[in-house]
Write an enzyme that holds these catalytic residues in place. Sequence first.
Site, PDB file in Angstrom:
ATOM      1  N   LYS A   1      -0.781   2.050  14.961  1.00 43.17           N
ATOM      2  CA  LYS A   1      -1.066   3.314  14.275  1.00 43.17           C
ATOM      3  C   LYS A   1      -0.971   4.489  15.258  1.00 43.17           C
ATOM      4  O   LYS A   1      -0.430   5.543  14.921  1.00 43.17           O
ATOM      5  CB  LYS A   1      -2.453   3.273  13.629  1.00 43.17           C
ATOM      6  CG  LYS A   1      -2.500   2.358  12.401  1.00 43.17           C
ATOM      7  CD  LYS A   1      -3.748   2.550  11.590  1.00 43.17           C
ATOM      8  CE  LYS A   1      -3.924   1.511  10.491  1.00 43.17           C
ATOM      9  NZ  LYS A   1      -3.080   1.638   9.325  1.00 43.17           N
ATOM     10  N   HIS A   4      -8.202   6.742   2.870  1.00 39.06           N
ATOM     11  CA  HIS A   4      -8.303   5.297   2.643  1.00 39.06           C
ATOM     12  C   HIS A   4      -8.135   5.004   1.163  1.00 39.06           C
ATOM     13  O   HIS A   4      -9.053   5.213   0.372  1.00 39.06           O
ATOM     14  CB  HIS A   4      -9.664   4.788   3.169  1.00 39.06           C
ATOM     15  CG  HIS A   4      -9.906   3.338   2.895  1.00 39.06           C
ATOM     16  ND1 HIS A   4     -11.155   2.809   2.755  1.00 39.06           N
ATOM     17  CD2 HIS A   4      -9.041   2.306   2.729  1.00 39.06           C
ATOM     18  CE1 HIS A   4     -11.052   1.510   2.500  1.00 39.06           C
ATOM     19  NE2 HIS A   4      -9.783   1.190   2.482  1.00 39.06           N
ATOM     20  N   MET A   8       0.821  -1.204   0.000  1.00 39.42           N
ATOM     21  CA  MET A   8       0.000   0.000   0.000  1.00 39.42           C
ATOM     22  C   MET A   8       0.862   1.264   0.000  1.00 39.42           C
ATOM     23  O   MET A   8       0.672   2.161  -0.817  1.00 39.42           O
ATOM     24  CB  MET A   8      -0.920  -0.040   1.236  1.00 39.42           C
ATOM     25  CG  MET A   8      -1.962   1.013   1.264  1.00 39.42           C
ATOM     26  SD  MET A   8      -2.950   1.080  -0.239  1.00 39.42           S
ATOM     27  CE  MET A   8      -4.368   0.131   0.216  1.00 39.42           C
ATOM     28  N   ASN A  63     -16.459  -0.366   2.732  1.00 41.83           N
ATOM     29  CA  ASN A  63     -16.316  -1.678   3.369  1.00 41.83           C
ATOM     30  C   ASN A  63     -17.525  -2.040   4.229  1.00 41.83           C
ATOM     31  O   ASN A  63     -17.859  -3.210   4.386  1.00 41.83           O
ATOM     32  CB  ASN A  63     -15.021  -1.734   4.188  1.00 41.83           C
ATOM     33  CG  ASN A  63     -13.814  -1.933   3.279  1.00 41.83           C
ATOM     34  OD1 ASN A  63     -13.968  -2.328   2.127  1.00 41.83           O
ATOM     35  ND2 ASN A  63     -12.627  -1.636   3.772  1.00 41.83           N
ATOM     36  N   VAL A 103       0.753   1.710   7.673  1.00 44.44           N
ATOM     37  CA  VAL A 103       1.337   0.554   8.370  1.00 44.44           C
ATOM     38  C   VAL A 103       0.233  -0.468   8.626  1.00 44.44           C
ATOM     39  O   VAL A 103      -0.906  -0.305   8.183  1.00 44.44           O
ATOM     40  CB  VAL A 103       2.021   0.991   9.704  1.00 44.44           C
ATOM     41  CG1 VAL A 103       3.119   2.007   9.424  1.00 44.44           C
ATOM     42  CG2 VAL A 103       1.017   1.536  10.703  1.00 44.44           C
ATOM     43  N   VAL A 104       0.559  -1.511   9.363  1.00 47.47           N
ATOM     44  CA  VAL A 104      -0.375  -2.607   9.592  1.00 47.47           C
ATOM     45  C   VAL A 104      -1.667  -2.098  10.269  1.00 47.47           C
ATOM     46  O   VAL A 104      -1.650  -1.117  11.015  1.00 47.47           O
ATOM     47  CB  VAL A 104       0.344  -3.695  10.438  1.00 47.47           C
ATOM     48  CG1 VAL A 104       0.769  -3.133  11.780  1.00 47.47           C
ATOM     49  CG2 VAL A 104      -0.475  -4.926  10.598  1.00 47.47           C
ATOM     50  N   GLU A 105      -2.785  -2.774   9.957  1.00 48.79           N
ATOM     51  CA  GLU A 105      -4.105  -2.334  10.436  1.00 48.79           C
ATOM     52  C   GLU A 105      -4.279  -2.713  11.914  1.00 48.79           C
ATOM     53  O   GLU A 105      -5.027  -3.641  12.266  1.00 48.79           O
ATOM     54  CB  GLU A 105      -5.171  -2.970   9.541  1.00 48.79           C
ATOM     55  CG  GLU A 105      -6.564  -2.408   9.673  1.00 48.79           C
ATOM     56  CD  GLU A 105      -6.756  -1.045   9.031  1.00 48.79           C
ATOM     57  OE1 GLU A 105      -5.773  -0.381   8.656  1.00 48.79           O
ATOM     58  OE2 GLU A 105      -7.919  -0.633   8.926  1.00 48.79           O
ATOM     59  N   SER A 138      -8.465   1.258   6.858  1.00 48.05           N
ATOM     60  CA  SER A 138      -9.669   0.950   6.085  1.00 48.05           C
ATOM     61  C   SER A 138     -10.864   0.664   6.993  1.00 48.05           C
ATOM     62  O   SER A 138     -11.974   0.486   6.502  1.00 48.05           O
ATOM     63  CB  SER A 138      -9.406  -0.236   5.156  1.00 48.05           C
ATOM     64  OG  SER A 138      -8.764  -1.277   5.837  1.00 48.05           O
TER      65      SER A 138
END
Length: 702
Positions: free
Chosen positions: A390, A433, A307, A483, A383-385, A412
């Site tokens: 975060k 997003h 991403m 989503n 970075v990672v969800e 997201s």
Amino acid sequence: MKVGGSEFVKRSDDQSVATLTFENPPVNALGYEARKALNAAVLEVGIDPQVKAVVLVCGGGTFFAGADIKEFGTENATRSPNLKEFCASLDGLSKPVVAAIHGVALGGGLEVALACHYRIAVPDALLGLPEVKLGLIPGAGGTVRLPRLIEATKALRMITTGEPVLAQQAFNEGLVDALASGDLIEAARKFALDKAFFPLMATSRRPVRQSDIAEFAAIADQAISRSRGLRAPVAAARSVRNAVTMSFDEAIAAERRIFLELLAGDESAALRHLFLAERSAQKLKTASAGVVARPLRIVGIVGGGTMGSGIAMSFADNGIRATILELSHDALQASRERIERAYSISVTRGSISEEEKAVRVALIGGATDYDAFRNCDLIIEAVVEDMEVKREVFRQLDLIARPGAILATNTSYLDVDLIAAVTERPGDVVGMHYFSPANVMKLIEIVRGRETRDDVLATALAAARITGKVGVVVGVCDGFVGNRMLLARNAQNEQLLVEGATPEQIDKAFVDFGWPMGPFQMSDMAGLDIGWRTRKRMGRVAPIADALCERGWFGQKTGRGFYLYEAGARQPKPNPDLPAIIAAAARQASQQSRAISDTEIIQRTHFPLVNEGARLLSEGIVARSSDIDLIWTRGYGFPVAKGGPMYWASRQGLSTITASMDRWALKTGASCFSTADVLRRLAGAGASFERFGLALNQGDAA
Ligand code: 3HC
């Protein structure tokens, strides 16, 4: 001097050259009143014995941007003088008319220029016939005159793709007769005066510029295969072929027939809706007057994964420097290699040159220390969800980012307000997003936190625009708009399997509806583990998908998911173990298998999607129903020919949808239909989605 009794056209004469200057802000669209005034002006100078030549030019930032799109669907759209008739007036003049082009000459605007005897343009002008993007073909002679000025194959390509060309290319190919590097009007007058003493040749009387027949057929085939079921590109190819095979008059008449038929059809109405939706989405509903975007020169990106790398490329592709921050040099190197690889593929495909690749790669820097972000105007975290990860990133960013810098999260699902809360500047925090691959996908959901400032939103919208994307402002909720609606749509997928449908049948029903692929193929491609993780986080289950994941079958990447993929192939085959998994889920749910129609599949998956959209509108998470249509067509592949889910739903009729949802709920006992509350309320009030959206914006609905 005014002519034609109108404010649209001003005339000034000099040395027997009459200059007609047209002005209709913002883009000089050719609506009925404008056409009437122009036609009168052209006829007036045509019979004036003092006038030996004519220059047609536009005031403001551009030449004519085409027919008035907002007029389509009203009786003025085709009222005489229509654009075809106005072009015939130009064509029939017995003195040279020179179109002086700056800005863009698009659609009907370029058709007007084609009907003039000559065209002169500033070097950075853009000329194109983008009608196919509106579900149309040129309707004022474009498909018939263009192949008389440039080679028929080139005309075919321009018209079927709708892509414009720069004036320099247009000059090289014969579409433009001269380039004006200095004063455009002066150059056009001089050019017109020179031509007054030569024999005249109207474009309509020129022969078609034949070109290689095999190449012509190949381009037409390409247009048809890329049209993905859309009628306009196919009709455009047919119309250019008519120009080659028929007389001018026959081809013009055929073009007009096809144009009017498409104009009256659903496909064009849907695409015009999306064109206007894109423009509306740029306008902040709640912004105070005069909100100005902040400068955007240097961008920082935290995380160089798929991403983050894609986001960096989207800026570099548009000439903006981006620095990627990674934890280690190894991770940075991996990101660099990912970017190199992606650009090399573009070079191989011929979409960019080696030189262009080098320029873009050079615009992407790397760092392993937050210090590198001190001068950034916008920093995007990718970075990672994970909320805690975060929040830690934002604590760090808050320490080093300069005052006024915008801090964006690419989450997201997660709550942007909780992320903003760890900073001293929640007003400067926003969600951006992106959708994967971020350098390709057109959508950015721009998430307005509780305290996000208007100029921060305006800057995020500008960032989307500059990088060729569509930004849509949404509010904070789990999954935001796209989503969250996807979850509502997907809830029925498994239930349909349990009741007797197969993944193949469901996927085919989706493709027949117009989706590029069905939901099971899509899940296999994206990776089933992503949804699995989300479900676990939300405490949800999907017995069949969960069972696949528990076996380590995550879709394409593991060779097995809802389908089987042999030896890394992308072509799905039936997964022989799936029927047993489905049967177990059906036993668990005491569900008998039965035949399920494609109509049931579409209604049971799409109506809950629409209902969720209506709920998002009623909650104020999204400002307009057309914003939802943009999100779904630009980010999720909803068929553009249907205009997006809310537009499509409004064509079905609200009461039809709620009645059908009630029927399926009774028949299936499916819980998601009992949430059809908002739709039922809307249907009861006889409202449309558009009206509902409007009412919400005025703060007096729901
Ligand atoms: N008719 C009516 N309004 C138009 C218009 C058109 N052809 N083109 C743009 N506008 C409006 C937009 O809706 C917007 O209005 P708003 O402020 O109320 O939202 C305003 O003009 C400014 O537009 P943009 O925000 O898009 O401004 P940009 O500067 O970014 O882009 C543009 C300008 C390149 C001209 C872009 O608007 C564009 O591509 N327009 C469409 C051009 C087009 O498709 N022309 C063909 C029309 S169909 C035709 O001509 C049929 C013929 O063959 C018979």
